[in-house]
Design a protein around this motif. Structure first.
Motif, PDB file in Angstrom:
ATOM      1  N   ARG A  82     -18.039   3.894  -5.839  1.00  0.00           N
ATOM      2  CA  ARG A  82     -18.001   2.742  -4.921  1.00  0.00           C
ATOM      3  C   ARG A  82     -17.331   1.540  -5.583  1.00  0.00           C
ATOM      4  NH1 ARG A  82     -20.091   6.475  -2.892  1.00  0.00           N
ATOM      5  NH2 ARG A  82     -17.879   6.906  -2.715  1.00  0.00           N
ATOM      6  N   LYS A  83     -17.591   1.341  -6.883  1.00  0.00           N
ATOM      7  CA  LYS A  83     -16.967   0.221  -7.584  1.00  0.00           C
ATOM      8  C   LYS A  83     -15.450   0.361  -7.588  1.00  0.00           C
ATOM      9  CE  LYS A  83     -20.709  -1.058 -10.752  1.00  0.00           C
ATOM     10  NZ  LYS A  83     -21.119  -1.160 -12.177  1.00  0.00           N
ATOM     11  N   MET A  84     -14.964   1.578  -7.833  1.00  0.00           N
ATOM     12  CA  MET A  84     -13.514   1.803  -7.818  1.00  0.00           C
ATOM     13  C   MET A  84     -12.936   1.511  -6.434  1.00  0.00           C
ATOM     14  SD  MET A  84     -12.102   2.608 -10.700  1.00  0.00           S
ATOM     15  CE  MET A  84     -10.567   3.347 -10.119  1.00  0.00           C
ATOM     16  N   GLU A  85     -13.596   1.970  -5.391  1.00  0.00           N
ATOM     17  CA  GLU A  85     -13.097   1.776  -4.028  1.00  0.00           C
ATOM     18  C   GLU A  85     -13.103   0.292  -3.639  1.00  0.00           C
ATOM     19  OE1 GLU A  85     -15.005   6.098  -2.792  1.00  0.00           O
ATOM     20  OE2 GLU A  85     -15.796   4.254  -1.895  1.00  0.00           O
ATOM     21  N   GLU A  86     -14.174  -0.412  -3.966  1.00  0.00           N
ATOM     22  CA  GLU A  86     -14.328  -1.785  -3.498  1.00  0.00           C
ATOM     23  C   GLU A  86     -13.676  -2.818  -4.411  1.00  0.00           C
ATOM     24  OE1 GLU A  86     -18.411  -2.617  -2.511  1.00  0.00           O
ATOM     25  OE2 GLU A  86     -18.682  -0.650  -1.582  1.00  0.00           O
ATOM     26  N   ASN A  87     -13.501  -2.499  -5.706  1.00  0.00           N
ATOM     27  CA  ASN A  87     -12.902  -3.459  -6.634  1.00  0.00           C
ATOM     28  C   ASN A  87     -11.467  -3.138  -7.007  1.00  0.00           C
ATOM     29  OD1 ASN A  87     -15.294  -4.865  -6.688  1.00  0.00           O
ATOM     30  ND2 ASN A  87     -15.987  -4.044  -8.637  1.00  0.00           N
ATOM     31  N   VAL A  88     -11.106  -1.843  -7.006  1.00  0.00           N
ATOM     32  CA  VAL A  88      -9.752  -1.442  -7.435  1.00  0.00           C
ATOM     33  C   VAL A  88      -8.902  -1.038  -6.239  1.00  0.00           C
ATOM     34  CG1 VAL A  88      -8.433   0.172  -8.866  1.00  0.00           C
ATOM     35  CG2 VAL A  88     -10.592  -0.758  -9.714  1.00  0.00           C
ATOM     36  N   TRP A  89      -9.383  -0.102  -5.436  1.00  0.00           N
ATOM     37  CA  TRP A  89      -8.598   0.333  -4.280  1.00  0.00           C
ATOM     38  C   TRP A  89      -8.364  -0.805  -3.288  1.00  0.00           C
ATOM     39  CZ3 TRP A  89     -10.295   5.856  -2.316  1.00  0.00           C
ATOM     40  CH2 TRP A  89     -10.114   6.776  -3.350  1.00  0.00           C
ATOM     41  N   SER A  90      -9.282  -1.770  -3.230  1.00  0.00           N
ATOM     42  CA  SER A  90      -9.140  -2.865  -2.269  1.00  0.00           C
ATOM     43  C   SER A  90      -8.052  -3.863  -2.662  1.00  0.00           C
ATOM     44  CB  SER A  90     -10.471  -3.607  -2.127  1.00  0.00           C
ATOM     45  OG  SER A  90     -10.845  -4.205  -3.372  1.00  0.00           O
ATOM     46  N   ASP A  91      -7.606  -3.846  -3.923  1.00  0.00           N
ATOM     47  CA  ASP A  91      -6.501  -4.710  -4.338  1.00  0.00           C
ATOM     48  C   ASP A  91      -5.259  -4.374  -3.502  1.00  0.00           C
ATOM     49  OD1 ASP A  91      -5.337  -6.570  -6.585  1.00  0.00           O
ATOM     50  OD2 ASP A  91      -3.953  -4.879  -6.413  1.00  0.00           O
ATOM     51  N   SER A  92      -4.566  -5.385  -3.020  1.00  0.00           N
ATOM     52  CA  SER A  92      -3.477  -5.181  -2.047  1.00  0.00           C
ATOM     53  C   SER A  92      -2.394  -4.242  -2.551  1.00  0.00           C
ATOM     54  CB  SER A  92      -2.871  -6.525  -1.650  1.00  0.00           C
ATOM     55  OG  SER A  92      -2.381  -7.211  -2.802  1.00  0.00           O
ATOM     56  N   LYS A  93      -1.995  -4.371  -3.811  1.00  0.00           N
ATOM     57  CA  LYS A  93      -0.895  -3.524  -4.309  1.00  0.00           C
ATOM     58  C   LYS A  93      -1.351  -2.069  -4.476  1.00  0.00           C
ATOM     59  CE  LYS A  93      -1.688  -4.932  -9.156  1.00  0.00           C
ATOM     60  NZ  LYS A  93      -1.105  -5.599 -10.337  1.00  0.00           N
ATOM     61  N   VAL A  94      -2.607  -1.873  -4.911  1.00  0.00           N
ATOM     62  CA  VAL A  94      -3.137  -0.512  -5.037  1.00  0.00           C
ATOM     63  C   VAL A  94      -3.332   0.099  -3.647  1.00  0.00           C
ATOM     64  CG1 VAL A  94      -5.097   0.884  -5.804  1.00  0.00           C
ATOM     65  CG2 VAL A  94      -4.255  -0.976  -7.252  1.00  0.00           C
ATOM     66  N   TYR A  95      -3.906  -0.688  -2.743  1.00  0.00           N
ATOM     67  CA  TYR A  95      -4.180  -0.214  -1.381  1.00  0.00           C
ATOM     68  C   TYR A  95      -2.890   0.226  -0.683  1.00  0.00           C
ATOM     69  CZ  TYR A  95      -5.932  -0.219   3.428  1.00  0.00           C
ATOM     70  OH  TYR A  95      -6.269   0.150   4.707  1.00  0.00           O
ATOM     71  N   ASP A  96      -1.853  -0.599  -0.775  1.00  0.00           N
ATOM     72  CA  ASP A  96      -0.581  -0.286  -0.110  1.00  0.00           C
ATOM     73  C   ASP A  96       0.030   0.995  -0.673  1.00  0.00           C
ATOM     74  OD1 ASP A  96      -0.859  -2.523   1.438  1.00  0.00           O
ATOM     75  OD2 ASP A  96       0.468  -3.774   0.213  1.00  0.00           O
ATOM     76  N   LEU A  97      -0.062   1.156  -1.999  1.00  0.00           N
ATOM     77  CA  LEU A  97       0.496   2.355  -2.631  1.00  0.00           C
ATOM     78  C   LEU A  97      -0.250   3.604  -2.170  1.00  0.00           C
ATOM     79  CD1 LEU A  97       2.837   2.695  -4.602  1.00  0.00           C
ATOM     80  CD2 LEU A  97       1.199   2.670  -6.484  1.00  0.00           C
ATOM     81  N   LEU A  98      -1.576   3.513  -2.081  1.00  0.00           N
ATOM     82  CA  LEU A  98      -2.369   4.643  -1.617  1.00  0.00           C
ATOM     83  C   LEU A  98      -2.068   4.979  -0.154  1.00  0.00           C
ATOM     84  CD1 LEU A  98      -5.923   3.888  -3.118  1.00  0.00           C
ATOM     85  CD2 LEU A  98      -4.458   5.809  -3.694  1.00  0.00           C
ATOM     86  N   LYS A  99      -2.034   3.962   0.671  1.00  0.00           N
ATOM     87  CA  LYS A  99      -1.894   4.166   2.114  1.00  0.00           C
ATOM     88  C   LYS A  99      -0.528   4.723   2.486  1.00  0.00           C
ATOM     89  CE  LYS A  99      -2.705   1.832   6.530  1.00  0.00           C
ATOM     90  NZ  LYS A  99      -3.735   2.796   6.953  1.00  0.00           N
ATOM     91  N   GLU A 100       0.532   4.235   1.817  1.00  0.00           N
ATOM     92  CA  GLU A 100       1.890   4.587   2.229  1.00  0.00           C
ATOM     93  C   GLU A 100       2.449   5.810   1.518  1.00  0.00           C
ATOM     94  OE1 GLU A 100       3.302   3.136   4.719  1.00  0.00           O
ATOM     95  OE2 GLU A 100       1.690   1.648   4.944  1.00  0.00           O
TER      96      GLU A 100
END
Length: 644
Positions: free
Chosen positions: A536-554
């Motif tokens: 949960r910490k990784m998802e809410e603190n790391v994945w939620s960062d805009s640059k990480v999130y965009d890379l994952l999503k796209e």
């Protein structure tokens, strides 16, 4: 010393503990009746419990005969060889068990002429200083053929599904090319520090704090010389450390039995419910409604033994401290135990935490023996010690609901959605603030007093309650508490996706792989868990960062596999798999499937665990675990270049 101890434990774990050696045979009674006989030779000082031992005590042996009632019927109960009985002071029941040898004899009557073999599953508990839960699978041919798991004839479905669980991975050596080994050691030191902090908190409780000047004064005055007093105090401190480290040793034996066993235990919904009840019990003990103590006879015996003198007397003094301080240290140790079981590498982390806890308890005895003048600077015992206990009580109460939340998530009960959990925590910490404001009181409180530190602390707690309130809005993140509340998609609000942060994800590997092939995208394989705090910490603190999130999503196909999901597979999806020649595992739940999938392909049972591969099953980069935003982003971006 700590590193050497950890290394010694690791060497000890390389062999699997097998206190019982099993064999089987079959005796023909008539054309249709047979006696199935299971015989176990038990190592010296170990014992196995009977099928008929008191159900309120240790776990009884359980025999399960596969396909009984269809291919054959059981004639009566399984008979047992000679047993012994003894009273168990812990459970307060008389237990029935086997010493040296155990034999079960079950008579069966065939109902079909096509039966060629009998499959028997045995669950039992074997104990010495430590108790180990074991399972054995027997395949007994009616013609008396050999019996090993290796010779188990799996059905066609099990063979097909077992083969599908193992991937033909390419460039697998890249998985460990990075610094994961170093990070594992770093995690142990983090747990050591947390255990040390827990020990410092325990020092500030009414059971321990008053004993510091008394014990140090004893060593400095009774030892004859100053140097001898210092030596005895240091030896006393070392014994304290060893006693608490020793409490973690049995859990290493559990780890050696099955690499997934601690993860299985920690995510068991009923065990989490039990932890919930225990923590509630601890909390009300801290609130002063009753005293949590061990039998007085234990501490009396240790106290008597401590008068022996010399090294042995000092050792028993250390044990006496551990026993008489249990009412305050027990709940803190319970938190450490539960927290280690729900973390990666539970047994090693428990040892690290216990070492830190013991070191913190031992430190003042050695320190004040070296510098006795510092004793004058110690604050006097008083009402502040009671407040520390009450503070710990509220913390235990909050942690209790974390364990209930784990059970709720794993079992999908839907009781403690994110907003409900946060609301309960708000109430708990609001009550804490009211206590420090002097509005509510507990049985062991003295006169109502106000002081600047108490009011200041109460105001800070109110601020924390307000912060918790911000988490009640839709898709809000409480970054300071990441991992403790349920994930944002486990919510009372209607969600577009049941994936972290609303990302598109697959929860089945084959479906995700097919999508990756169709869209020519790399795969981010996410081994996670409903009860995994660091996930949960990784998802809410790391994945939620805009640059990480965009890379994952796209750019990635996210496949999230929950290794602790207790949802049962359909009957057509359940199967048996041979993990090795001694271990036949039944895959019954979603979590069984993905935890076994992780272990078979990546030889690890930790979460979070991230692997990047392409649709041809080629590993593109090293595996990652818990890390920071920049490192994780760089890892994703670099892996994307390798996929081109």
């Amino acid at each position: 010393m700590f590193t050497l101890f950890i290394g010694w434990i690791g060497q000890a774990q390389q062999g699997i503990i097998e206190p019982v050696k099993w064999d089987s045979k079959i005796e023909k009674v008539s054309d249709t009746e047979y006696d199935i006989i299971l015989i176990g030779t038990i190592d010296k000082e170990w014992h196995v419990f009977s099928q008929f031992t008191d159900e309120d005590g240790s776990l009884p042996s359980v025999l399960t005969f596969e396909n009984s009632g269809r291919d054959y019927e059981l004639l009566g109960e399984a008979k047992e060889s000679e047993t012994a009985k003894a009273y168990n002071d812990v459970f307060e029941v008389e237990e029935t068990y086997f010493l040296n040898k155990v034999q079960f004899t079950q008579r069966i009557k065939l109902l079909s002429e096509t039966v060629k073999q009998i499959n028997v599953h045995l669950e039992y508990q074997v104990c010495k200083e430590v108790c180990i839960n074991k399972e054995e699978n027997f395949v007994i041919a009616l013609d008396g053929g050999p019996v090993t798991v290796e010779n188990v004839a799996l059905d066609e479905r099990s063979i097909i599904l077992s083969n599908k669980l193992t991937l033909d991975l390419k460039n697998k050596d890249r998985l460990n090319a990075g610094s994961e080994v170093v990070s594992s050691g770093g995690n142990l030191w983090k747990i050591f520090v947390l255990g040390f902090l827990g020990g410092l908190v325990a020092l500030l409780t009414p059971c321990v704090f008053p004993m510091i000047p008394l014990t140090v004064s004893f060593f400095t005055k009774q030892s004859g010389t100053k140097s001898k007093g210092i030596r005895n105090a240091i030896v006393y401190g070392l014994f304290i450390v060893l006693i608490y480290v020793g409490l973690s040793i049995p859990f290493h034996f559990l780890d050696s039995v099955d690499p997934e066993i601690l993860n299985t235990i920690s995510t068991n919904m009923w065990l989490n419910v039990i932890f919930f009840v225990i923590f509630i019990f601890f909390a009300f003990s801290f609130f002063g409604y009753y005293e949590l103590t061990l039998p007085s006879s234990w501490s009396n015996k240790m106290d008597s033994a401590s008068s022996t003198g010399g090294i042995i007397g000092i050792f028993f003094m250390a044990i006496t401290l551990a026993l008489v301080s249990f009412s305050c240290t027990g709940p803190i140790l319970g938190s450490l135990l539960a927290g280690s079981l729900t973390s990666d590498g539970g047994a090693f982390q428990l040892t690290a935490g216990m070492t830190g806890f013991g070191a913190a308890l031992a430190l003042p005895f050695a320190l004040f023996a070296l510098f006795p003048n510092l004793l004058k600077s110690l604050p006097k015992s008083g009402g502040w010690l009671t407040m520390v206990k009450v503070l710990l009580g509220f913390v235990e109460l909050a942690l209790a609901f974390k364990f209930l939340s784990n059970a709720d998530l794993v079992a999908h009960w839907g009781i403690l959605k994110r907003e409900v959990f946060i609301g309960i925590w708000m109430l708990i910490f609001l009550l804490m603030a009211l206590y420090f404001f002097g509005i509510i009181r507990f049985p062991h409180d003295g006169k109502k007093t106000f002081s600047f530190p108490k009011v200041t602390f109460a105001v800070l707690v109110v601020a924390f309650v307000i912060y918790l309130g911000t988490g009640l809005t839709k898709n809000s993140h409480l970054k300071l508490l990441a991992g403790f509340p349920p994930p944002t998609f486990y919510s009372l609000y209607e969600q577009e996706s049941d994936c972290p942060l609303g990302l598109d994800c697959f929860k089945d590997f084959d479906e995700g792989l097919a999508f990756a092939k169709a869209n020519n995208k790399p795969i981010l394989l996410d081994f996670t868990g409903w009860a995994c705090v660091n996930c949960r910490k990784m998802e809410e603190n790391v994945w939620s960062d805009s640059k990480v999130y965009d890379l994952l999503k796209e750019n990635y196909v996210l496949i999230s596999l929950y290794v602790d999901d207790r949802k049962e597979l359909s009957e057509a999806e359940q199967f048996k798999i041979k993990l090795n020649e001694n271990h036949l595992k039944l895959i019954e739940t979603v979590g069984d499937k993905w935890s076994t999938f992780q272990y078979l392909n990546f030889q690890t049972a930790s979460q979070p665990y991230y692997v990047i591969m392409n649709s041809n099953l080629e590993i593109l980069n090293e595996a990652k675990q818990y890390t920071g935003i920049d490192e994780y982003y760089e890892w994703l971006a670099t892996s994307l270049k390798y996929s081109k």
